[in-house]
Design a protein around this motif. Structure first.
Motif: not given
Length: 112
Positions: A1-3, A5-6, A54-56, A106
């Protein structure tokens, strides 16, 4: 999911930044109404907020990776909006840039 979303955030950021710059270009270079530039400024501001989601947590990494998305997105925008026809070198450059995005954002990391 994070990928996912990003990736979605990168696409939205590109639409806001490239669209905003295009609107300003239209006002300045193509003699469109002044409000094109105003909308462009608002879109560019929205880009900054979208990028911050962004999650990062690493600003430098996110903005460096976004550069690759910007490259490919700018070519795509030109194709769709301005009938620009990229050549093989444009496609190659965009592919290299997107490969850089994948590595920067990633790649598996072990604590740093």
């Amino acid at each position: 999911m994070t990928l996912a979303k990003s990736a979605i955030l990168f696409v939205l950021a590109a639409l806001a930044e490239i669209g905003g710059a295009w609107l300003i270009w239209q006002a300045v270079r193509e003699d469109k109404a002044w409000w094109f530039a105003g909308l462009g400024v608002m879109a560019l501001g929205a880009y900054g907020f979208i990028a911050a989601l962004q999650p990062d947590a690493n600003f430098g990494r996110v903005l460096a990776a976004y550069g690759g998305v910007f490259i490919a997105g700018s070519l795509a925008w030109g194709m769709v909006v301005d009938s620009f026809q990229p050549d093989r070198w444009d496609y190659l450059g965009a592919g290299i840039a997107l490969a850089g995005v994948a590595v920067l954002m990633y790649a598996p990391r072990n604590g740093g």
